[in-house]
Design a protein around this motif. Structure first.
Motif, PDB file in Angstrom:
ATOM      1  N   ASN A 263     -18.933 -28.315  34.214  1.00 44.74           N
ATOM      2  CA  ASN A 263     -18.048 -29.411  33.790  1.00 44.74           C
ATOM      3  C   ASN A 263     -17.461 -29.217  32.384  1.00 44.74           C
ATOM      4  O   ASN A 263     -17.311 -30.180  31.631  1.00 44.74           O
ATOM      5  N   PHE A 264     -17.094 -27.963  32.044  1.00 44.71           N
ATOM      6  CA  PHE A 264     -16.435 -27.731  30.761  1.00 44.71           C
ATOM      7  C   PHE A 264     -15.065 -28.395  30.787  1.00 44.71           C
ATOM      8  O   PHE A 264     -14.254 -28.130  31.678  1.00 44.71           O
ATOM      9  N   ALA A 265     -14.771 -29.229  29.807  1.00 44.58           N
ATOM     10  CA  ALA A 265     -13.581 -30.084  29.842  1.00 44.58           C
ATOM     11  C   ALA A 265     -12.300 -29.289  30.015  1.00 44.58           C
ATOM     12  O   ALA A 265     -11.397 -29.692  30.748  1.00 44.58           O
ATOM     13  N   SER A 266     -12.176 -28.139  29.334  1.00 47.63           N
ATOM     14  CA  SER A 266     -10.922 -27.380  29.398  1.00 47.63           C
ATOM     15  C   SER A 266     -10.735 -26.685  30.730  1.00 47.63           C
ATOM     16  O   SER A 266      -9.671 -26.152  31.018  1.00 47.63           O
ATOM     17  N   SER A 267     -11.783 -26.651  31.568  1.00 47.20           N
ATOM     18  CA  SER A 267     -11.676 -26.009  32.874  1.00 47.20           C
ATOM     19  C   SER A 267     -11.358 -27.008  33.974  1.00 47.20           C
ATOM     20  O   SER A 267     -11.082 -26.631  35.096  1.00 47.20           O
TER      21      SER A 267
ATOM     22  N   ILE B 262     -22.414 -33.836  22.593  1.00 50.74           N
ATOM     23  CA  ILE B 262     -22.067 -33.972  21.176  1.00 50.74           C
ATOM     24  C   ILE B 262     -23.287 -34.350  20.327  1.00 50.74           C
ATOM     25  O   ILE B 262     -23.322 -34.114  19.115  1.00 50.74           O
ATOM     26  N   GLU B 263     -24.320 -34.901  20.962  1.00 54.25           N
ATOM     27  CA  GLU B 263     -25.513 -35.351  20.246  1.00 54.25           C
ATOM     28  C   GLU B 263     -26.614 -34.296  20.176  1.00 54.25           C
ATOM     29  O   GLU B 263     -27.573 -34.470  19.422  1.00 54.25           O
ATOM     30  N   TRP B 264     -26.502 -33.249  20.978  1.00 56.61           N
ATOM     31  CA  TRP B 264     -27.637 -32.339  21.137  1.00 56.61           C
ATOM     32  C   TRP B 264     -28.019 -31.630  19.836  1.00 56.61           C
ATOM     33  O   TRP B 264     -29.200 -31.412  19.580  1.00 56.61           O
ATOM     34  N   ASP B 265     -27.072 -31.243  19.006  1.00 54.89           N
ATOM     35  CA  ASP B 265     -27.448 -30.541  17.779  1.00 54.89           C
ATOM     36  C   ASP B 265     -28.218 -31.461  16.834  1.00 54.89           C
ATOM     37  O   ASP B 265     -29.229 -31.069  16.244  1.00 54.89           O
TER      38      ASP B 265
ATOM     39  N   ASP C 256     -16.607 -30.855  20.123  1.00 51.33           N
ATOM     40  CA  ASP C 256     -15.276 -31.214  20.619  1.00 51.33           C
ATOM     41  C   ASP C 256     -15.355 -31.752  22.055  1.00 51.33           C
ATOM     42  O   ASP C 256     -16.422 -31.913  22.621  1.00 51.33           O
ATOM     43  N   TYR C 257     -14.182 -31.991  22.634  1.00 45.60           N
ATOM     44  CA  TYR C 257     -14.025 -32.385  24.040  1.00 45.60           C
ATOM     45  C   TYR C 257     -14.578 -33.783  24.308  1.00 45.60           C
ATOM     46  O   TYR C 257     -15.193 -34.051  25.343  1.00 45.60           O
ATOM     47  N   GLY C 258     -14.406 -34.712  23.385  1.00 49.37           N
ATOM     48  CA  GLY C 258     -14.806 -36.089  23.602  1.00 49.37           C
ATOM     49  C   GLY C 258     -16.299 -36.280  23.442  1.00 49.37           C
ATOM     50  O   GLY C 258     -16.795 -36.589  22.364  1.00 49.37           O
ATOM     51  N   ALA C 259     -17.030 -36.090  24.524  1.00 49.73           N
ATOM     52  CA  ALA C 259     -18.483 -36.271  24.508  1.00 49.73           C
ATOM     53  C   ALA C 259     -19.212 -34.994  24.143  1.00 49.73           C
ATOM     54  O   ALA C 259     -20.426 -34.901  24.255  1.00 49.73           O
ATOM     55  N   GLY C 260     -18.469 -33.977  23.674  1.00 49.61           N
ATOM     56  CA  GLY C 260     -19.094 -32.714  23.338  1.00 49.61           C
ATOM     57  C   GLY C 260     -19.346 -31.868  24.579  1.00 49.61           C
ATOM     58  O   GLY C 260     -18.986 -32.234  25.705  1.00 49.61           O
TER      59      GLY C 260
END
Length: 433
Positions: free
Chosen positions: A151-155, A101-104, A128-132
Motif C-alpha cells: 500500500n505505498f501511496a505513490s503506487s 508516520i509515528e513509527w520512528d 511523507d504520504y499523509g499517514a507516513g
C-alpha cells in the motif's frame, strides 16, 4: 509463439518442460514488473508491482492484521509488523501500533535504534504520504537497497510492491531505518550459508539466485539474468550467493542446452556458448525438453555485465554439422566456414547439429544475429592444408606474407584452405567474400 511453423509450435506444447514454467505462454497474473518511468521517483526502480499481494506472496503475507494494525486488507503497517513478527519479535511498544508516520517516534520512545543506516530486516520509514509509510528492507548494497511493502501511496491504494532505491536518491535521503530486531536478542539472523553450496549441488539447475542485487536462473550450469519475474512465472524467492559461489558457476551456458524464450516461445540450442535458433525440432532429432528463460537474456547475449553468460556468436573453432544438408562448418570470427575435409582442421572434431537455416541467414537481424554471415573484421585465419595466414578485411581473406603487416604474430584459426580458395562463391562458399 514464434517457433517457425505450426507443427513446431504444437510439438513445443507437447514436450515436457524443464524449469518453473509449464508452458510457452507467459503466466498471467496481476503482477506487473517495472511500471513506466513516470510512476517512480528519480533513483527508484519498481522491481515488482501487483494489484493484489503477488509481490509479497513468498512471505506468506495476505493483508492480515498484526499487533492490532488495521485489517484485513492492504496496509503498510500490517506488512511491516508481519515481517517483524515472523522473526519472533514481540510488539516493540506497548501502546497502539500506530500509522507509519509515528513509527520512528514510537521506536525511539521504546529505546529502539532509529538511524540513517539500512540493514537487512530493518524497517524503512517515511514521514511523507499523509499517514507516513513503512516497508521491509530485503537487500542492502553499497549503492542501493531493496524495499518490499504494501500500500505505498505513490503506487496506488491496494498495491504491493518491491522497489530498488538508490542511495543517491531523495527517496533514500528522506528515509529513517528502525532496527527493531537489533534490540531483540532472540531475533538472531541465521549464520551465512557455506560457500560451497553450488559445488555440493545444493543449488542446481533452474534455481533462482541473487548476486549483488541481480536475479539469475541457473541454466546449463551458468547464471542467466532474469530481467522480469514474468519470465519465470511470477515473483519467487531466490538464494543469495556469495562471491565464491557465483564464481564457481560456469561462465557460459553449457553447449547442447536447449532454451526457449518465455516471452516469445522461440527455441534455441546453445552452440559454442551462443544461442542458435531452431526453426524445427527435426533439426535435433525430434522434440526435446526445453528450459524456459528470459527472452532478454537471449536478445542481449554477448553484452557486458549481467548478459555475459551467453556469447553473441559461437566461439572460434566451434565445429558444427547442419540439418538437413549434413554440411560441416567451423566458426571463425562468428561466421561458419565450410569444411570439405577434417584433415584441414587437424582431424575429426566433436560437433553439434544446427539448423541449416541459421547458417544460411547469418547476420539477418534478430534471432539470426547469433551467426555472422562473414567473419568479423581483423579475424586471423590459417589454411589448414597450406599454413598460409590471412586477415579478414571487409569480409575478404587478405593474404599475410609477413606478420609485420598486421602488427606481429597473432593467434589464428585453422580453416579449410578450399573455403579460402573459393571465397566469393555461391552457397556454402558464401561466408568469405
Amino acid at each position: 509463439m514464434r517457433t517457425g511453423s505450426k507443427t513446431f509450435s504444437a510439438a513445443l506444447r507437447r514436450i515436457a518442460t524443464v524449469g518453473v514454467l509449464a508452458s510457452a505462454s507467459v503466466v498471467t497474473s496481476a503482477v506487473v514488473v517495472a511500471p513506466p518511468a513516470s510512476a517512480a521517483a528519480p533513483g527508484v526502480t519498481y522491481l515488482c508491482s501487483s494489484t493484489d499481494y503477488g509481490c509479497l506472496a513468498s512471505t506468506g503475507y495476505s493483508g492480515q492484521s498484526v499487533w492490532g494494525s488495521w485489517g484485513p486488507g492492504h496496509n503498510c503497517v500490517s506488512y511491516a509488523a508481519f515481517r517483524l513478527a515472523q522473526t519472533g519479535v514481540a510488539r516493540p511498544w506497548p501502546d497502539r501500533i500506530g500509522n507509519g508516520i509515528e513509527w520512528d517516534d514510537k521506536a525511539r520512545a521504546a529505546g529502539v535504534l532509529v538511524d540513517k543506516n539500512p540493514t537487512v530486516g530493518s524497517i524503512a520509514q517515511w514521514d511523507d504520504y499523509g499517514a507516513g509509510h513503512v516497508g521491509h528492507v530485503d537487500l542492502v548494497t553499497d549503492t542501493y537497497i531493496h524495499v518490499s511493502e504494501d500500500n505505498f501511496a505513490s503506487s496506488g491504494s491496494g498495491t504491493s510492491t518491491i522497489r530498488r532505491i538508490e542511495r543517491s536518491s531523495q527517496m533514500f535521503a528522506d528515509a529513517d531505518f528502525i532496527h527493531v530486531r537489533d534490540a531483540q536478542p532472540a531475533a538472531v539472523a541465521a549464520p551465512p550459508p557455506p560457500v560451497d553450496r553450488v559445488q555440493q549441488g545444493a543449488i542446481g539447475e533452474n534455481a533462482l539466485v541473487d548476486f549483488r542485487g541481480d536475479v539469475y536462473k541457473i541454466v546449463g550450469g551458468a547464471p542467466l539474468y532474469v530481467s522480469t519475474y514474468d519470465a519465470v512465472g511470477g515473483p519467487q524467492p531466490s538464494t543469495t550467493l556469495t562471491d565464491a559461489e557465483f564464481a564457481s558457476l560456469r561462465s557460459v551456458v553449457r553447449d547442447g542446452t536447449i532454451l526457449a524464450g518465455a516471452q516469445t516461445g522461440e527455441v534455441y540450442r546453445v552452440t559454442g556458448g551462443a544461442p542458435l535458433y531452431l526453426s524445427t525440432f527435426d533439426a535435433i532429432g525430434g522434440p526435446q525438453a526445453v528450459t524456459w528463460v528470459d527472452q532478454a537474456a537471449l536478445d542481449n547475449a554477448g553484452a557486458d555485465g549481467v548478459w555475459s553468460h551467453l556469447r553473441i556468436q559461437p566461439a572460434d573453432g566451434t565445429t558444427v554439422t547442419t540439418w538437413p544438408n549434413g554440411e560441416v562448418y567451423r566458426f571463425a570470427g562468428g561466421a561458419p566456414l565450410y569444411v570439405s575435409t577434417f584433415d584441414a582442421i587437424g582431424g575429426w572434431a566433436p560437433m553439434l547439429t544446427v539448423d541449416q537455416v541459421v547458417v544460411d541467414r547469418g547476420s539477418g537481424g534478430g534471432r539470426w544475429n547469433h551467426v555472422a554471415m562473414r567473419p568479423h573484421e581483423g579475424t586471423v585465419i590459417r589454411g589448414g592444408q597450406t599454413g598460409r595466414v590471412y586477415v579478414i578485411r571487409g569480409g575478404h581473406p587478405v593474404y599475410v606474407s609477413d606478420w609485420s603487416q598486421i602488427g606481429g604474430p597473432q593467434p589464428s584459426i585453422a580453416v579449410d584452405q578450399v573455403a579460402i580458395d573459393n571465397a566469393g562463391g555461391p552457397g556454402l562458399w558464401s561466408h568469405l567474400g
